[in-house]
Design an enzyme around this catalytic site. Structure first.
Site, PDB file in Angstrom:
ATOM      1  CE  LYS A 125      13.267 -43.241 -16.009  1.00 12.48           C
ATOM      2  NZ  LYS A 125      14.451 -42.747 -16.749  1.00 12.48           N
ATOM      3  CE1 TYR A 163       9.650 -43.342 -16.947  1.00 13.40           C
ATOM      4  CE2 TYR A 163       8.427 -42.707 -14.981  1.00 13.40           C
ATOM      5  CZ  TYR A 163       9.355 -42.418 -15.963  1.00 13.40           C
ATOM      6  OH  TYR A 163      10.006 -41.212 -15.953  1.00 13.40           O
ATOM      7  N   GLY A 213      18.741 -39.744 -26.161  1.00  8.98           N
ATOM      8  CA  GLY A 213      17.435 -39.101 -26.276  1.00  8.98           C
ATOM      9  C   GLY A 213      17.543 -37.612 -26.511  1.00  8.98           C
ATOM     10  CB  SER A 214      20.268 -35.634 -27.945  1.00 13.88           C
ATOM     11  OG  SER A 214      20.458 -36.192 -29.237  1.00 13.88           O
ATOM     12  N   GLY A 227      12.599 -32.741 -26.239  1.00  9.79           N
ATOM     13  CA  GLY A 227      12.374 -32.604 -24.808  1.00  9.79           C
ATOM     14  C   GLY A 227      13.589 -32.151 -24.031  1.00  9.79           C
ATOM     15  CB  ILE A 228      14.767 -33.126 -20.637  1.00 12.10           C
ATOM     16  CG1 ILE A 228      13.403 -32.886 -19.986  1.00 12.10           C
ATOM     17  CG2 ILE A 228      15.887 -32.680 -19.692  1.00 12.10           C
ATOM     18  CD1 ILE A 228      13.071 -31.438 -19.695  1.00 12.10           C
ATOM     19  N   GLY A 229      16.321 -33.759 -23.365  1.00 10.18           N
ATOM     20  CA  GLY A 229      17.582 -34.099 -24.019  1.00 10.18           C
ATOM     21  C   GLY A 229      18.034 -33.029 -24.995  1.00 10.18           C
ATOM     22  CB  SER A 253      10.861 -40.954 -12.561  1.00  7.07           C
ATOM     23  OG  SER A 253       9.541 -40.533 -12.266  1.00  7.07           O
TER      24      SER A 253
END
Length: 248
Positions: free
Chosen positions: A159, A155, A13-14, A17-19, A144
């Site tokens: 997690k 979700y 997921g790069s 966002g955070i990735g 999360s």
């Protein structure tokens, strides 16, 4: 503190966002990168950005909802002979918010578990033996802090399952230099978190990567990124090692 220069990291997921932020952070530290996204074109720009730091990098693609594509991605990395030392399982899916949660469809669970639980664990299982053989590795699985929201049951449950498998695996690695921990960026204004989240994506650093740099042979920890906001990496590592204990 671990020196990541010339080591190889896989970031799922790069592309956003955070990735994306995590990938740039690691590249600045001299870490070579395997950038994952759903489609090759999603990481084209980022690939050039990280290479500008003088590191080696290449992109792979896979739909994490499809085990065959995950397996093909892992085979591609193997065929390149890349010694993956660091894994940041950042990619995730928040599938829906169900106000009428008693009508939550089964697909909310099956889709969420495939992307948020099963694919990350497939990646862990694939690369852990090599890490153990080489005597070094760091894995960060993104979890999360969501609680008490049946509106997001698929979700949340996926997690929680990732937490369970991560902690169980960590019990077998405790005391070694192959470490697996959990990271939680917090509720950030990303595509997943939405525009009304209280935290800027940048607030997740350096906390979202601190588990890569800790060097105390402890696994299974929950490293909430917002606990490290505004800190230097060095101070964040010291805090993580002093204040965040393993659950064993």
């Amino acid at each position: 503190m671990v020196n990541v220069k010339n080591r190889w990291a896989l970031v799922t997921g790069s592309s956003r966002g955070i990735g994306r932020l995590v990938s740039l952070f690691l590249a600045e530290k001299g870490c070579n990168l395997i950038l994952h996204s759903r489609k090759p074109e999603h990481t084209e720009g980022l690939l050039e950005e990280v290479k500008a730091f003088g590191v080696d990098a290449y992109a792979v693609s896979a739909e994490l909802s499809k085990p065959t594509e995950v397996e093909a991605m892992l085979k591609e990395i193997d065929e390149k002979g890349t010694p993956v030392d660091l894994i940041l399982n950042n990619a995730g899916l928040q599938i829906a918010y169900r106000t009428d949660y008693y009508k939550t469809p089964v697909s909310d669970f099956t889709d969420s578990f495939m992307i948020n639980t099963i694919s990350p664990i497939m990646i862990c299982y694939h690369f852990l033996p090599g890490m153990i053989e080489r005597g070094f590795g760091r894995i960060l699985n993104t979890t999360s802090g969501i609680r008490l929201e049946p509106e997001q049951a698929g979700y949340s449950a996926s997690k929680a399952a990732l937490d369970k498998v991560t902690i169980d695996l960590g019990s077998k690695l405790q005391g070694t230099d192959v470490m697996i921990n959990l990271t939680d960026p917090g509720w950030c204004r990303t595509d997943l978190g939405g525009p009304h989240a209280p935290n800027a994506p940048e607030s997740a650093l350096p906390g979202a990567v601190v588990g890569v740099f800790v060097d105390d042979k402890k696994s299974g920890r929950y490293l909430g990124a917002q606990s490290f906001t505004g800190m230097t990496l060095e101070d964040a590592v010291r805090k993580a090692e002093a204040e965040f204990e393993s659950p064993y």
